[in-house]
Design a protein around this motif. Structure first.
Motif, short mmCIF file in Angstrom:
data_model
loop_
_atom_site.label_atom_id
_atom_site.label_comp_id
_atom_site.label_asym_id
_atom_site.label_seq_id
_atom_site.Cartn_x
_atom_site.Cartn_y
_atom_site.Cartn_z
N ASP A 74 0.83 -1.20 0.00
CA ASP A 74 0.00 0.00 0.00
C ASP A 74 0.87 1.26 0.00
O ASP A 74 0.52 2.27 -0.60
N ARG A 75 2.00 1.16 0.66
CA ARG A 75 2.93 2.30 0.62
C ARG A 75 3.37 2.55 -0.83
O ARG A 75 3.41 3.69 -1.29
N ALA A 76 3.69 1.44 -1.51
CA ALA A 76 4.11 1.58 -2.92
C ALA A 76 2.98 2.19 -3.74
O ALA A 76 3.20 3.06 -4.58
N CYS A 77 1.76 1.73 -3.47
CA CYS A 77 0.62 2.25 -4.23
C CYS A 77 0.38 3.73 -3.93
O CYS A 77 -0.12 4.47 -4.77
N GLU A 78 0.77 4.15 -2.73
CA GLU A 78 0.65 5.56 -2.37
C GLU A 78 1.83 6.38 -2.88
O GLU A 78 1.92 7.58 -2.65
N GLY A 79 2.77 5.72 -3.55
CA GLY A 79 3.84 6.48 -4.19
C GLY A 79 5.20 6.42 -3.52
O GLY A 79 6.10 7.19 -3.84
N VAL A 80 5.38 5.47 -2.59
CA VAL A 80 6.70 5.32 -1.96
C VAL A 80 7.52 4.30 -2.75
O VAL A 80 7.00 3.25 -3.15
N PHE A 81 8.77 4.61 -2.99
CA PHE A 81 9.63 3.68 -3.73
C PHE A 81 11.00 3.60 -3.06
O PHE A 81 11.59 4.63 -2.71
N LEU A 82 11.48 2.38 -2.89
CA LEU A 82 12.84 2.19 -2.37
C LEU A 82 13.69 1.49 -3.43
O LEU A 82 13.35 0.39 -3.87
N ALA A 83 14.77 2.16 -3.84
CA ALA A 83 15.74 1.47 -4.70
C ALA A 83 16.70 0.78 -3.75
O ALA A 83 17.39 1.42 -2.96
N PHE A 84 16.71 -0.56 -3.80
CA PHE A 84 17.44 -1.35 -2.82
C PHE A 84 18.96 -1.22 -2.98
O PHE A 84 19.46 -1.16 -4.09
N GLN A 85 19.64 -1.22 -1.83
CA GLN A 85 21.11 -1.29 -1.89
C GLN A 85 21.52 -2.64 -2.49
O GLN A 85 22.45 -2.70 -3.29
N PHE A 157 15.38 2.05 -13.35
CA PHE A 157 14.40 1.78 -14.41
C PHE A 157 13.01 1.55 -13.81
O PHE A 157 12.01 2.12 -14.27
N GLN A 158 12.96 0.74 -12.75
CA GLN A 158 11.67 0.48 -12.11
C GLN A 158 11.07 1.78 -11.56
O GLN A 158 9.87 2.03 -11.68
N MET A 159 11.94 2.61 -10.99
CA MET A 159 11.47 3.88 -10.46
C MET A 159 10.88 4.73 -11.60
O MET A 159 9.82 5.34 -11.44
N ALA A 160 11.58 4.73 -12.72
CA ALA A 160 11.11 5.55 -13.85
C ALA A 160 9.75 5.07 -14.34
O ALA A 160 8.90 5.87 -14.74
N VAL A 161 9.52 3.75 -14.30
CA VAL A 161 8.23 3.23 -14.76
C VAL A 161 7.13 3.49 -13.73
O VAL A 161 6.01 3.86 -14.07
N LEU A 162 7.46 3.30 -12.46
CA LEU A 162 6.42 3.40 -11.42
C LEU A 162 6.13 4.85 -11.00
O LEU A 162 5.12 5.12 -10.37
N GLU A 163 7.04 5.77 -11.34
CA GLU A 163 6.86 7.19 -11.06
C GLU A 163 6.35 7.48 -9.65
O GLU A 163 5.25 8.02 -9.45
N PRO A 164 7.17 7.17 -8.66
CA PRO A 164 6.75 7.41 -7.27
C PRO A 164 6.74 8.91 -6.93
O PRO A 164 7.31 9.71 -7.67
N THR A 165 6.11 9.24 -5.79
CA THR A 165 6.20 10.64 -5.33
C THR A 165 7.31 10.80 -4.31
O THR A 165 7.84 11.88 -4.13
N LEU A 166 7.64 9.69 -3.63
CA LEU A 166 8.79 9.73 -2.71
C LEU A 166 9.71 8.56 -3.05
O LEU A 166 9.30 7.41 -2.94
N ALA A 167 10.92 8.88 -3.45
CA ALA A 167 11.85 7.81 -3.80
C ALA A 167 13.04 7.83 -2.86
O ALA A 167 13.63 8.88 -2.61
N VAL A 168 13.35 6.65 -2.31
CA VAL A 168 14.54 6.51 -1.48
C VAL A 168 15.55 5.69 -2.29
O VAL A 168 15.26 4.56 -2.68
N LEU A 169 16.68 6.30 -2.60
CA LEU A 169 17.70 5.58 -3.38
C LEU A 169 18.82 5.19 -2.45
O LEU A 169 19.55 6.04 -1.95
N ASP A 170 18.97 3.88 -2.21
CA ASP A 170 19.97 3.41 -1.26
C ASP A 170 21.23 2.99 -2.00
O ASP A 170 21.29 1.90 -2.57
N GLU A 171 22.22 3.84 -1.96
CA GLU A 171 23.52 3.57 -2.60
C GLU A 171 23.36 3.10 -4.04
O GLU A 171 24.01 2.14 -4.45
#
Ligand code: ATP
Ligand code: MG
Lengths: 253, 449
Positions: A74-85, A157-171
């Motif tokens: 649900d967080r993802a659906c609300e626009g949260v995205f984590l790019a995993f380390q 790439f996944q972030m670009a497709v999913l277009e989140p409103t909050l993105a956390v990029l971990d390393e």
């Protein structure tokens, strides 16, 4: 958009986050730096909702809602995205299929029409080209056998497709060659906008030359011990962390 | 070993006596009589015997079974299309409660390179080789259920592919069991022979209607000549109350290939025995199996691969997805004779347990007497990968859908090995039906292409 207050979290029996406060407004890019093991990835995982991390205090509000009360999906659906380390390999599931399932799940949540395979492919190819991800990786199982750099690009790439409103990029920069670093940074920069916020976790000033942050925070032993503007990253690059740690330990001097 | 319990075999002896001597040649009567003697002497496998260590037949012992009459039961054609796992674009032979149904079948024409007929007809007409081939069933080293089949079989399919004939359309054998009163037993016997250079794709599908008890005891054997090749699919879709005990024997001559894909989707107590004898040089043998179990289903796969000649390859991959209180067993024996130098044998067994109450017992047995061989085996039993689950969920995929996707991913290499597109779609649909959650069948695009 994101308001973290006095956040504390532990994993198994170890307290890792010991009171973190951080506010991210729409349009801002926050860099989070800090020594190994200071809790940066933990912060990202807690924001994304990993069940191994138990929140023991504080609060996280996201777009006015209690983020900690929401399931990861649900967080993802609300626009949260984590790019995993460390992106996870999922043998047997095609990258394309995985991402289409994710995108359609998010679209459904938002009451939008789902994309068929054809329209999705068009979108996926466009975004793959944007972050210079080799199109052949779209047909392979998710991250399986990808090189370190390919995995990181796949996250962006996944972030670009999913277009989140909050993105956390971990390393997302570690393990990338210089060209890849630029491609990834270009991808992120193309997504910067007044409605989107970023938390960029990194060890290196170099990434921040490409993705220029509005704020830089230093995480140490589960706390933010210093915050500043982009020049703080330069200072860290030059002097390391010890001076801040000392400064934090002896606030009087 | 304790003596067999006469009470265990009584219901089968009674059925044998009641049926009386079957119509047919003298050799058949003596073969069946001889087989019944063997069965009677050995009895049902005893609890605690090594080969049946994990599979308890107590439920079977308590029951009485009867053979179905010689008249096929009625199924309508519309029913039939719903019962088939895929549109049979090739040949079709339907057996209802062990009896061949000409009405529903579509057999190849004479002179097309493949002969398919009910085994009873082949025996009656004295098809060339039928006596020897039926009798060769004794040579696979199978236990009492195979003898029971030999004693009681009425029909099944007789399949013969002539020299060099490459049969492109698959042959689909549908065996339906319908046992409303819970006492049916069937003993289908399928005898398959391929002459030199022949090619065949065979689908064996065992389907039960309803939840009541029955015994399904098929025995299928292949005789594959030099340079011939068979692709074999086996589906077990039996009812909840069923006992399904099958034997599959394969004999391969030089440079032949045999690939078997076995899918077990439902059944009460299921036991599949496979024995492949690699008897010429340059033989390829592949045995793949996927079990999906839930409830209290019990599925036991026993395989034996016997390498007796040099330069042969065998590949074996058995996987099980077990939910709720399902119990899976895998026992894989690879025997490499002293002469079988340069053998390349790989065996892998993997189980995915979806609950704390699901159980997998896995036992590889390697017996190697040649010194220049490559033999590897590996067994893993695990749960769903939590990191993978979180990764999928963090991208917006719901928990149930993510679980289903991961289970599908686990099974996907066995599903993607299906060459027939209709069958592949049918197996995928069954897989999703059996899995928890309401995820849609994803079509062939799920796996990486
Ligand atoms: N699942 C876990 N089990 C036990 N300890 C954990 C777990 N996850 C994190 N930790 C511990 O928590 C601390 C913080 O880890 P975290 O991954 O957040 O650090 P980090 O700041 O991201 O470090 P790095 O710069 O090396 O990526 C570390 O000491 C780590 O060993
Ligand atoms: Mg980290």
């Amino acid at each position: 958009m994101l308001e973290i207050k006095e956040l504390q979290a532990k994993v198994e029996d170890t307290q890792i986050l010991k009171g973190i406060s951080l506010q991210v407004n729409p349009g801002e890019v926050h860099a989070v730096m800090g020594p190994n093991g200071s809790g940066k990835s933990t912060l990202g995982k807690v924001i994304a909702g990993h069940e191994d991390y138990l929140v023991t205090g504080g609060s996280v509000a996201y777009k006015g809602k209690d983020l900690l009360d929401m399931e990861p999906e649900d967080r993802a659906c609300e626009g949260v995205f984590l790019a995993f380390q460390y992106p996870v390999e999922i043998p047997g599931v095609g990258n394309n299929y995985f991402l289409r399932t994710a995108l359609n799940s998010i679209r459904k949540y938002r009451g939008e029409e789902e994309l068929d395979a054809f329209d999705f492919l068009e979108l996926a190819r466009e975004k793959a080209d944007l972050v210079e991800l080799d199109r052949s990786l779209l047909d392979r199982p998710v991250n399986e056998g990808f090189s370190g750099g390919e995995k990181k690009r796949n996250e962006v790439f996944q972030m670009a497709v999913l277009e989140p409103t909050l993105a956390v990029l971990d390393e997302t920069d570690s393990g990338l060659d210089i060209d890849a670093l630029k491609a990834v940074a270009d991808g992120v920069n193309s997504m910067r906008g007044p409605d989107r916020g970023f938390i960029v976790i990194t060890h290196y000033q170099r990434l921040l030359e490409y993705i220029v942050p509005d704020y830089v925070h230093v995480l140490h032993d589960g706390r933010i011990i210093k915050s500043g503007g982009k020049e703080l990253a330069l200072e860290l690059e030059e002097k390391g962390y010890t001076w801040i740690e000392e400064e934090a330990a002896n606030p009087a001097s | 070993m304790t003596a067999p319990n006469a009470a265990d075999t009584q219901t089968f002896l009674d059925a044998y006596a009641e049926r009386g001597k079957v119509d047919g040649p003298e050799w058949l009567a003596s073969y069946q009589e001889e087989s019944m003697k063997l069965f009677r002497a050995a009895g049902l496998p005893l609890p605690g015997s090594e080969e049946w260590k994990y599979t308890n037949l107590a439920g079977l012992r308590k029951r009485e079974f009867a053979l179905a009459g010689a008249q096929p039961q009625q199924i309508t054609s519309t029913d039939l299309s719903e019962l088939l796992i895929c549109d049979p674009d090739g040949f079709l032979a339907v057996f209802v409660n062990g009896v061949f149904s000409a009405e529903h079948s579509r057999l190849p024409e004479a002179g097309s390179g493949i002969q398919v007929e009910p085994l009873s007809a082949a025996i009656e007409n004295g098809s060339p080789g039928v006596e020897e081939l039926v009798a060769s069933g004794k040579t696979f080293g199978f236990e009492s259920f195979a003898d029971l089949n030999s004693a009681l079989f009425h029909s099944g399919a007789w399949i013969h592919v002539t020299r060099g004939a490459e049969i492109t359309e698959p042959l689909y054998l549908l065996h339906i069991s319908d046992s409303p009163d819970g006492s049916l037993m069937t003993h289908p016997r399928n005898v398959v022979s391929l002459e030199e250079g022949a090619r065949l794709t065979l689908i064996e599908d065992y389907l039960g209607l309803g939840d009541s008890a029955y015994l399904s005891n098929p025995f299928t054997h292949f005789q594959i000549a030099d340079n011939a090749g068979a692709v074999h699919y086996r589906l077990v879709r039996e009812g909840e109350g069923s006992f399904h005990v099958s034997n599959l024997g394969v004999r391969q001559a030089g440079h032949s290939s045999f690939t078997s894909h076995s899918f077990c989707f439902s059944g009460g107590v299921v036991r599949n025995d496979v024995a492949a004898f690699l008897e010429g040089e340059g033989v390829e043998c592949t045995l793949n199996g996927l079990t999906v179990g839930r409830g209290e289903e019990h599925v036991d796969n026993h395989t034996r691969i016997i390498h007796s000649q040099p330069n042969c390859n065998s590949w074996e991959m058995y996987k099980a997805v077990l939910a709720e209180k399902a119990h899976g067993v895998f026992n894989g024996k690879i025997y490499v004779a002293q002469d079988a130098q340069k053998t390349d044998a790989k065996q892998s067994n993997q189980a995915l347990l979806l609950s704390d109450t699901a159980v997998m017992d896995s036992k590889p047995e390697l017996e190697i007497y040649a010194d220049d061989v490559k033999c590897t085996h590996g067994a893993t039993v695990g749960q769903l990968n939590e990191d993978g689950l979180f990764y999928l969920r963090s991208r917006g995929i719901g928990k149930e859908a993510a679980r289903v996707l991961l289970v599908y991913a686990f099974a996907s290499d066995l599903v993607s090995g299906i060459e027939h597109p209709g069958l592949k779609a049918g197996v995928e649909a069954l897989l999703f039906e059996k899995l928890p959650g309401d995820c849609e069948p994803a079509g062939v695009t799920v796996g990486a292409t």
